[in-house]
Design a protein around this motif. Structure first.
Motif, PDB file in Angstrom:
ATOM      1  N   UNK A  90      -7.787  15.745  10.938  1.00 18.15           N
ATOM      2  CA  UNK A  90      -8.138  14.426  11.474  1.00 18.15           C
ATOM      3  C   UNK A  90      -8.932  13.607  10.464  1.00 18.15           C
ATOM      4  N   UNK A  91      -9.807  14.280   9.719  1.00 21.91           N
ATOM      5  CA  UNK A  91     -10.583  13.581   8.696  1.00 21.91           C
ATOM      6  C   UNK A  91      -9.674  13.102   7.565  1.00 21.91           C
ATOM      7  N   UNK A  92      -8.700  13.932   7.198  1.00 18.76           N
ATOM      8  CA  UNK A  92      -7.753  13.539   6.153  1.00 18.76           C
ATOM      9  C   UNK A  92      -6.946  12.327   6.592  1.00 18.76           C
ATOM     10  N   UNK A  93      -6.492  12.340   7.830  1.00 24.50           N
ATOM     11  CA  UNK A  93      -5.705  11.216   8.338  1.00 24.50           C
ATOM     12  C   UNK A  93      -6.538   9.950   8.418  1.00 24.50           C
ATOM     13  N   UNK A  94      -7.821  10.111   8.744  1.00 27.14           N
ATOM     14  CA  UNK A  94      -8.719   8.951   8.788  1.00 27.14           C
ATOM     15  C   UNK A  94      -8.884   8.348   7.399  1.00 27.14           C
ATOM     16  N   UNK A  95      -9.016   9.203   6.395  1.00 26.62           N
ATOM     17  CA  UNK A  95      -9.136   8.696   5.021  1.00 26.62           C
ATOM     18  C   UNK A  95      -7.869   7.957   4.608  1.00 26.62           C
ATOM     19  N   UNK A  96      -6.737   8.451   5.062  1.00 28.28           N
ATOM     20  CA  UNK A  96      -5.469   7.792   4.729  1.00 28.28           C
ATOM     21  C   UNK A  96      -5.414   6.403   5.379  1.00 28.28           C
ATOM     22  N   UNK A  97      -5.776   6.322   6.650  1.00 30.83           N
ATOM     23  CA  UNK A  97      -5.774   5.042   7.357  1.00 30.83           C
ATOM     24  C   UNK A  97      -6.776   4.077   6.737  1.00 30.83           C
ATOM     25  N   UNK A  98      -7.927   4.624   6.346  1.00 31.26           N
ATOM     26  CA  UNK A  98      -8.952   3.772   5.720  1.00 31.26           C
ATOM     27  C   UNK A  98      -8.454   3.212   4.390  1.00 31.26           C
ATOM     28  N   UNK A  99      -7.695   4.026   3.636  1.00 33.29           N
ATOM     29  CA  UNK A  99      -7.160   3.554   2.355  1.00 33.29           C
ATOM     30  C   UNK A  99      -6.156   2.425   2.584  1.00 33.29           C
ATOM     31  N   UNK A 100      -5.368   2.530   3.643  1.00 35.73           N
ATOM     32  CA  UNK A 100      -4.406   1.468   3.973  1.00 35.73           C
ATOM     33  C   UNK A 100      -5.156   0.177   4.287  1.00 35.73           C
ATOM     34  N   UNK A 101      -6.212   0.300   5.094  1.00 36.20           N
ATOM     35  CA  UNK A 101      -7.011  -0.877   5.447  1.00 36.20           C
ATOM     36  C   UNK A 101      -7.665  -1.480   4.206  1.00 36.20           C
ATOM     37  N   UNK A 102      -8.197  -0.614   3.338  1.00 36.90           N
ATOM     38  CA  UNK A 102      -8.866  -1.098   2.122  1.00 36.90           C
ATOM     39  C   UNK A 102      -7.879  -1.803   1.202  1.00 36.90           C
ATOM     40  N   UNK A 103      -6.661  -1.275   1.126  1.00 40.38           N
ATOM     41  CA  UNK A 103      -5.638  -1.898   0.300  1.00 40.38           C
ATOM     42  C   UNK A 103      -5.350  -3.317   0.785  1.00 40.38           C
ATOM     43  N   UNK A 104      -5.153  -3.447   2.076  1.00 40.13           N
ATOM     44  CA  UNK A 104      -4.846  -4.765   2.642  1.00 40.13           C
ATOM     45  C   UNK A 104      -6.037  -5.706   2.572  1.00 40.13           C
ATOM     46  N   UNK A 105      -7.247  -5.158   2.739  1.00 43.00           N
ATOM     47  CA  UNK A 105      -8.446  -5.992   2.681  1.00 43.00           C
ATOM     48  C   UNK A 105      -8.653  -6.568   1.287  1.00 43.00           C
ATOM     49  N   UNK A 106      -8.144  -5.876   0.273  1.00 43.01           N
ATOM     50  CA  UNK A 106      -8.291  -6.359  -1.101  1.00 43.01           C
ATOM     51  C   UNK A 106      -7.149  -7.285  -1.509  1.00 43.01           C
TER      52      UNK A 106
END
Length: 459
Positions: free
Chosen positions: A161-177
């Motif tokens: 679950x933590x790994x999947x959260x990091x993956x989702x966070x990276x997607x959000x960070x990519x779009x936020x940038x």
């Protein structure tokens, strides 16, 4: 010629030819009697009978090179693709052969046409296989600002679950940038550390987020029960030479029909390529009615690809001699985990796993912590190595395992500690892991005494 090309099932094995796993099964393989193969996961191996069948195809090719390569090989290749497609539960028209998973990854990444608005990003994890991560770096370098990469750092042990959260966070960070996460690459089972990843959930997230999924299943077929129709990734590549008993190098590239137009060329480009603008260069091979995708991968330069043809024989060996995929995987998964724990007990350490034990679930690899400390000074009762000698000591231990113990076990430095990765396989048994534990204990004690420094001084 007829005998060499006879591909009917049952020509090699009898209906009931089961052989017990362990020492009895070891006799079916080609290892030196003094060598103990505890690192199946790197390069795999294959039974003697598969070697013999491949040699028949080689002889058939030498008897009549042109008839074999131009007319017989494509038919045999189609039969082989159909056989592995059935194992993977994938439509045969979505499955082609490539030399290895690295080539599969390169084929996908190098074929993607990156958008010209300079926003595309490729997401990948810090534990990605080195050659595949370097492919992403290369594409970013060659295409300049058109495509960038975003590494997702992983620390172990980590819960799914933590790994999947990091993956989702990276997607959000990519779009936020202001970027567009275009493609994500991830493993079924990573290499170092050798742990299972939640690739099914990662694939689902990619679908939900509109991101192309590229699954590096180097440790896939023969290692995990795979259903590609159910998983439905955008791209999937898996080595048949690692865990499926097919000679090196042989891998499968799966591309669903919806994405096949994206795969314009093989790596390297060969006769099957069809330019959109047309070409004055004809394909010298016989015409066929196969799809452009399948035809593209059928012949990629002149090379000995008889290993592709024996996949049906490997399947037959696994079914009739080993008892089938389920029996093989259950034995290897259990042996890896229990064997790893036995090694850890001898060393006084632990295996790498999380609280839910998903890192070792259905996995033929196990990582064991070595009793070594990274320290500039000696600590009582500890095997200590100065930080400046970390790389030298690591390589020395691997080489000494070959020289003094006639084996090889990958030793790697990860997150400030030394680990080894061991493989469970049908020709091994618990006593082999106990032997490995004793060998590792001895080599760590010698490293702790600084024996590797004497070798370094000589060099």
């Amino acid at each position: 010629m007829g005998e060499a090309l006879n591909t009917q099932m049952g020509e090699v094995f009898l209906d009931d030819q089961r052989i017990p796993f362990g020492k009895e099964m070891l006799k079916q393989f080609l290892f030196d009697s003094k060598f103990k193969n505890l690192n199946h996961g790197s390069f795999g191996c294959f039974p003697r009978v598969i070697r013999d069948k491949q040699q028949k195809y080689r002889e058939a090719c030498e008897f009549q090179p042109d008839p074999f390569i131009r007319y017989q090989y494509p038919k045999l290749l189609d039969k082989s693709r159909a056989a592995v497609a059935k194992v993977l539960n994938a439509p045969v028209e979505t499955v082609v052969y490539v030399p290895n998973a690295t080539t599969g990854v390169n084929t996908v990444i190098r074929n993607i046409v990156w958008n010209t608005d300079k926003k595309d990003e490729v997401l990948y994890f810090s534990t990605a296989y080195g050659s595949c991560a370097k492919t992403i770096e290369y594409i970013s370098e060659v295409h300049g600002s058109l495509v960038e990469s975003r590494e997702i750092n992983l620390t172990y042990p980590i819960e799914d679950e933590d790994l999947l959260t990091r993956f989702k966070d990276a997607i959000k960070a990519s779009r936020a940038s202001g970027k567009r996460p275009r493609l994500a690459m991830f493993d079924t089972v990573s290499s170092l550390p050798g742990v299972r990843m939640p690739f099914e959930s990662l694939t689902t997230i990619c679908k939900e987020e509109g991101i192309l999924s590229l699954v590096d299943g180097a440790h896939g077929i023969g290692h995990l029960a795979l259903d590609l129709s159910a998983l439905d990734p955008d791209f999937f590549t898996t080595n048949a030479h690692k865990w499926f008993f097919v000679p090196r190098g042989c891998a499968i590239l799966y591309v669903p029909e919806r994405n096949q137009p994206l795969m314009r060329s093989t790596v390297p480009t060969s006769h099957g390529y069809v330019a959109k603008t047309g070409s004055s260069f004809r394909n010298p091979l016989p015409p066929n009615n196969k799809s452009e995708f399948v035809n593209n991968f059928e012949f990629v330069g002149t090379i000995d690809n008889t290993n592709y043809l024996v996949a049906p024989d490997a399947i037959e060996f696994r079914e009739k001699v080993c008892g089938g995929e389920k029996a093989i995987m259950e034995y290897c998964h259990k042996l890896a985990k229990e064997g790893g724990k036995a090694v850890a007990k001898i060393l006084g350490t632990r295996i790498m796993d999380n609280s839910t034990e998903t890192l070792t679930k259905d996995c033929c690899l196990v990582n064991v912590l070595l009793p070594l400390e990274i320290s500039p000074s000696k600590v009582g009762g500890k095997n200590c190595i100065d930080p400046g000698n970390q790389a030298i000591a690591t390589e020395w231990m691997q080489e000494e395992l070959i020289e003094d113990f006639n084996t090889f076990m990958p030793i790697y430095f990860f997150e400030g500690q030394w680990w080894t990765r061991l493989s469970g396989q049908i020709y091994l048994e618990p006593s082999d892991f106990e032997w490995a534990g004793a060998a590792l204990k001895a080599i760590c004690e010698r490293a702790g005494r600084g024996e590797f420094l004497n070798v370094a001084k000589k060099v």
